[in-house]
Design a protein around this motif. Structure first.
Motif, PDB file in Angstrom:
ATOM      1  N   GLN A 189      38.119  38.795  29.018  1.00 10.36           N
ATOM      2  CA  GLN A 189      37.920  38.519  30.437  1.00 10.36           C
ATOM      3  C   GLN A 189      37.144  37.217  30.644  1.00 10.36           C
ATOM      4  OE1 GLN A 189      40.126  41.696  30.845  1.00 10.36           O
ATOM      5  NE2 GLN A 189      39.560  40.428  32.579  1.00 10.36           N
ATOM      6  N   LEU A 190      37.643  36.405  31.562  1.00  7.03           N
ATOM      7  CA  LEU A 190      37.024  35.125  31.862  1.00  7.03           C
ATOM      8  C   LEU A 190      35.816  35.287  32.777  1.00  7.03           C
ATOM      9  CD1 LEU A 190      37.120  31.957  31.870  1.00  7.03           C
ATOM     10  CD2 LEU A 190      38.519  32.164  33.940  1.00  7.03           C
ATOM     11  N   ILE A 191      34.731  34.607  32.432  1.00  7.70           N
ATOM     12  CA  ILE A 191      33.559  34.475  33.288  1.00  7.70           C
ATOM     13  C   ILE A 191      33.396  32.986  33.583  1.00  7.70           C
ATOM     14  CG2 ILE A 191      31.052  34.716  33.446  1.00  7.70           C
ATOM     15  CD1 ILE A 191      31.229  37.144  31.651  1.00  7.70           C
ATOM     16  N   TYR A 192      33.200  32.635  34.865  1.00  8.73           N
ATOM     17  CA  TYR A 192      32.999  31.221  35.196  1.00  8.73           C
ATOM     18  C   TYR A 192      31.999  31.083  36.334  1.00  8.73           C
ATOM     19  CZ  TYR A 192      35.860  31.426  39.477  1.00  8.73           C
ATOM     20  OH  TYR A 192      36.339  31.704  40.727  1.00  8.73           O
ATOM     21  N   SER A 193      31.512  29.864  36.520  1.00  6.50           N
ATOM     22  CA  SER A 193      30.513  29.613  37.560  1.00  6.50           C
ATOM     23  C   SER A 193      30.960  28.498  38.484  1.00  6.50           C
ATOM     24  CB  SER A 193      29.169  29.241  36.922  1.00  6.50           C
ATOM     25  OG  SER A 193      29.276  28.028  36.203  1.00  6.50           O
ATOM     26  N   ALA A 198      28.952  26.235  42.052  1.00  7.87           N
ATOM     27  CA  ALA A 198      27.653  25.620  42.339  1.00  7.87           C
ATOM     28  C   ALA A 198      26.530  26.624  42.564  1.00  7.87           C
ATOM     29  CB  ALA A 198      27.776  24.710  43.557  1.00  7.87           C
ATOM     30  N   THR A 199      26.868  27.877  42.943  1.00  2.00           N
ATOM     31  CA  THR A 199      25.809  28.834  43.283  1.00  2.00           C
ATOM     32  C   THR A 199      25.929  30.191  42.598  1.00  2.00           C
ATOM     33  OG1 THR A 199      27.052  29.687  45.186  1.00  2.00           O
ATOM     34  CG2 THR A 199      25.572  27.828  45.583  1.00  2.00           C
ATOM     35  N   SER A 200      27.098  30.514  42.017  1.00  2.53           N
ATOM     36  CA  SER A 200      27.328  31.888  41.552  1.00  2.53           C
ATOM     37  C   SER A 200      28.079  31.928  40.231  1.00  2.53           C
ATOM     38  CB  SER A 200      28.111  32.675  42.610  1.00  2.53           C
ATOM     39  OG  SER A 200      27.442  32.651  43.863  1.00  2.53           O
ATOM     40  N   ILE A 201      28.059  33.130  39.621  1.00  3.93           N
ATOM     41  CA  ILE A 201      28.813  33.390  38.389  1.00  3.93           C
ATOM     42  C   ILE A 201      29.746  34.567  38.653  1.00  3.93           C
ATOM     43  CG2 ILE A 201      28.664  34.054  35.960  1.00  3.93           C
ATOM     44  CD1 ILE A 201      25.918  32.742  35.861  1.00  3.93           C
ATOM     45  N   TYR A 202      31.005  34.432  38.232  1.00  5.65           N
ATOM     46  CA  TYR A 202      32.037  35.423  38.534  1.00  5.65           C
ATOM     47  C   TYR A 202      32.714  35.917  37.257  1.00  5.65           C
ATOM     48  CZ  TYR A 202      31.650  32.719  42.884  1.00  5.65           C
ATOM     49  OH  TYR A 202      31.181  32.050  43.982  1.00  5.65           O
ATOM     50  N   ILE A 203      33.320  37.095  37.356  1.00  6.10           N
ATOM     51  CA  ILE A 203      34.185  37.598  36.296  1.00  6.10           C
ATOM     52  C   ILE A 203      35.539  37.909  36.914  1.00  6.10           C
ATOM     53  CG2 ILE A 203      33.464  40.022  36.572  1.00  6.10           C
ATOM     54  CD1 ILE A 203      33.808  40.298  33.499  1.00  6.10           C
ATOM     55  N   LEU A 204      36.620  37.643  36.171  1.00  2.00           N
ATOM     56  CA  LEU A 204      37.969  37.961  36.613  1.00  2.00           C
ATOM     57  C   LEU A 204      38.415  39.262  35.955  1.00  2.00           C
ATOM     58  CD1 LEU A 204      39.803  34.514  36.525  1.00  2.00           C
ATOM     59  CD2 LEU A 204      38.468  35.547  38.373  1.00  2.00           C
ATOM     60  N   LEU A 205      38.880  40.206  36.783  1.00  2.00           N
ATOM     61  CA  LEU A 205      39.290  41.520  36.303  1.00  2.00           C
ATOM     62  C   LEU A 205      40.746  41.791  36.650  1.00  2.00           C
ATOM     63  CD1 LEU A 205      36.170  43.607  37.336  1.00  2.00           C
ATOM     64  CD2 LEU A 205      36.763  42.809  35.061  1.00  2.00           C
ATOM     65  N   PRO A 206      41.435  42.608  35.850  1.00  2.00           N
ATOM     66  CA  PRO A 206      42.830  42.967  36.168  1.00  2.00           C
ATOM     67  C   PRO A 206      42.939  43.561  37.567  1.00  2.00           C
ATOM     68  CG  PRO A 206      42.245  43.697  33.959  1.00  2.00           C
ATOM     69  CD  PRO A 206      40.973  43.225  34.595  1.00  2.00           C
ATOM     70  N   SER A 207      43.994  43.181  38.281  1.00  2.00           N
ATOM     71  CA  SER A 207      44.184  43.625  39.661  1.00  2.00           C
ATOM     72  C   SER A 207      45.359  44.591  39.781  1.00  2.00           C
ATOM     73  CB  SER A 207      44.436  42.411  40.566  1.00  2.00           C
ATOM     74  OG  SER A 207      44.768  42.822  41.873  1.00  2.00           O
ATOM     75  N   GLU A 208      45.180  45.612  40.628  1.00  2.00           N
ATOM     76  CA  GLU A 208      46.264  46.537  40.910  1.00  2.00           C
ATOM     77  C   GLU A 208      47.368  45.877  41.732  1.00  2.00           C
ATOM     78  OE1 GLU A 208      44.313  49.761  42.896  1.00  2.00           O
ATOM     79  OE2 GLU A 208      43.915  50.824  41.019  1.00  2.00           O
ATOM     80  N   HIS A 209      47.025  44.755  42.365  1.00  2.00           N
ATOM     81  CA  HIS A 209      47.982  44.066  43.234  1.00  2.00           C
ATOM     82  C   HIS A 209      48.368  42.707  42.658  1.00  2.00           C
ATOM     83  CE1 HIS A 209      46.813  47.169  46.074  1.00  2.00           C
ATOM     84  NE2 HIS A 209      45.558  46.808  45.931  1.00  2.00           N
ATOM     85  N   LYS A 210      48.350  42.577  41.346  1.00  2.00           N
ATOM     86  CA  LYS A 210      48.530  41.267  40.736  1.00  2.00           C
ATOM     87  C   LYS A 210      49.870  40.623  41.066  1.00  2.00           C
ATOM     88  CE  LYS A 210      50.218  42.902  36.218  1.00  2.00           C
ATOM     89  NZ  LYS A 210      50.014  42.826  34.759  1.00  2.00           N
ATOM     90  N   ASP A 211      50.958  41.393  41.067  1.00  2.00           N
ATOM     91  CA  ASP A 211      52.275  40.814  41.338  1.00  2.00           C
ATOM     92  C   ASP A 211      52.398  40.376  42.790  1.00  2.00           C
ATOM     93  OD1 ASP A 211      53.033  41.235  38.716  1.00  2.00           O
ATOM     94  OD2 ASP A 211      53.884  43.208  39.123  1.00  2.00           O
ATOM     95  N   MET A 212      51.980  41.249  43.708  1.00  2.00           N
ATOM     96  CA  MET A 212      52.067  40.949  45.124  1.00  2.00           C
ATOM     97  C   MET A 212      51.202  39.744  45.489  1.00  2.00           C
ATOM     98  SD  MET A 212      50.975  43.286  48.376  1.00  2.00           S
ATOM     99  CE  MET A 212      49.255  42.998  48.008  1.00  2.00           C
TER     100      MET A 212
END
Length: 309
Positions: free
Chosen positions: A267-271, A273-287
């Protein structure tokens, strides 16, 4: 620990997504490598988090960020536990900017205005390591120990108990330095992104269009560049780099290895200018992927029509 982390973050992601009605899904996540992910905020209220490094044995995320030092802006290093959300400042590294992990010895190092320090993660203790009086811009460890000095941006290597300038890099300004598991050498500066395959040959130019703030590698060995307009990956077929995420001014990237019953995920974590995020699998990824790419296509078509009536 990582199975708990994945379950916790996925639950939060689904809870957030479920706040709307079934007929109204907010596609406000992020497309990464042609897949849509939900974006979850891990930490916020920060000042330009640089040099993200995930310590998999403890679940701590280390990073440098800007701080107010009297009337001046300086750098400091912070550690945040991804599960507990607890953050601490790493005191004792003035101007802390550089972070490196020695996987062979499971050791963490920091660099600041006055040299390099070894950090005991479990005891939260620092020990001076070397390069006293040197301002450290970057650190990297794989087989050898390297540092980049500021403001000269010259590269040094640790050899026989001393740091010496890398002969092949004398006169070359280096902002980021990375050696892959295959021992391929990459570096970046204000003029571009370069790959050095043999010291006797000139480096290959991978790009002259982007400014890179961090280089990292995921658990599969793919190499990523955090640039001023998004995230890029090396395309080995074309020997160029290509964009895999369109993000406005990201400052740092890292990956967290999450182990589940189905195997490992990356899983990718990125920042920004103000925050840090993680990308998680989505139930709506195709849509959401279709919706976002369609909107982008329509936007590009509109711009083209406006410019060429």
């Amino acid at each position: 620990m990582h199975t708990k982390l994945f379950a916790l973050l996925l639950l939060v992601s689904r809870t957030i997504a479920g706040k709307g009605t079934k007929s109204m899904v907010k596609c406000d996540g992020q497309i990464f490598r042609q897949t849509y992910f939900d974006k979850y905020t891990l930490f916020e209220g920060l000042g330009k988090p640089y040099n993200l490094m995930m310590h998999k044995y403890t679940g701590n995320l280390f990073f440098s960020h800007t701080i107010q030092n009297g009337t001046k802006i300086d750098f400091g290093i912070m550690s945040c536990h991804v599960e507990t959300r607890n953050c601490i400042n790493i005191d004792g590294v003035p101007g802390g900017h550089a972070i490196a992990y020695d996987r062979g010895n499971k050791a963490v190092y920091f660099g600041g205005h006055n040299g390099i320090y070894n950090y005991n993660v479990r005891k939260n203790k620092l020990k001076f390591f070397g390069a006293k009086g040197r301002s450290i811009w970057g650190l990297f460890i794989r087989r050898n120990f390297y540092y980049i000095e500021y403001p000269s941006q010259q590269l040094y290597i640790y050899n026989a108990g001393k740091f010496k300038q890398v002969k092949e890099a004398i006169g070359i300004e280096i902002d980021n330095f990375f050696v892959t598991r295959r021992f391929e050498i990459y570096y970046t500066n204000k003029t571009g992104v370069y790959k050095l395959e043999k010291p006797s040959k000139p480096p290959k130019v991978l790009s002259k269009k982007i400014i890179v703030s961090q280089i990292t590698q995921d658990i599969y060995g793919d190499l990523y560049f955090c640039a001023n307009d998004g995230i890029y990956i090396e395309d080995r077929r074309s020997e160029m780099i290509m964009k895999v995420a369109d993000i406005h001014q990201p400052y740092g990237i890292t990956f967290v290895r999450i182990v589940t019953n189905r195997g490992e995920t990356n899983q990718l974590i990125y920042s920004d200018a103000t925050s840090i995020y993680i990308l998680l699998p989505s139930e709506h990824k195709d849509m959401c992927y279709k919706a976002i790419t369609k909107a982008q296509k329509n936007s590009n078509t509109t711009r083209s029509t406006t410019k060429n009536p």
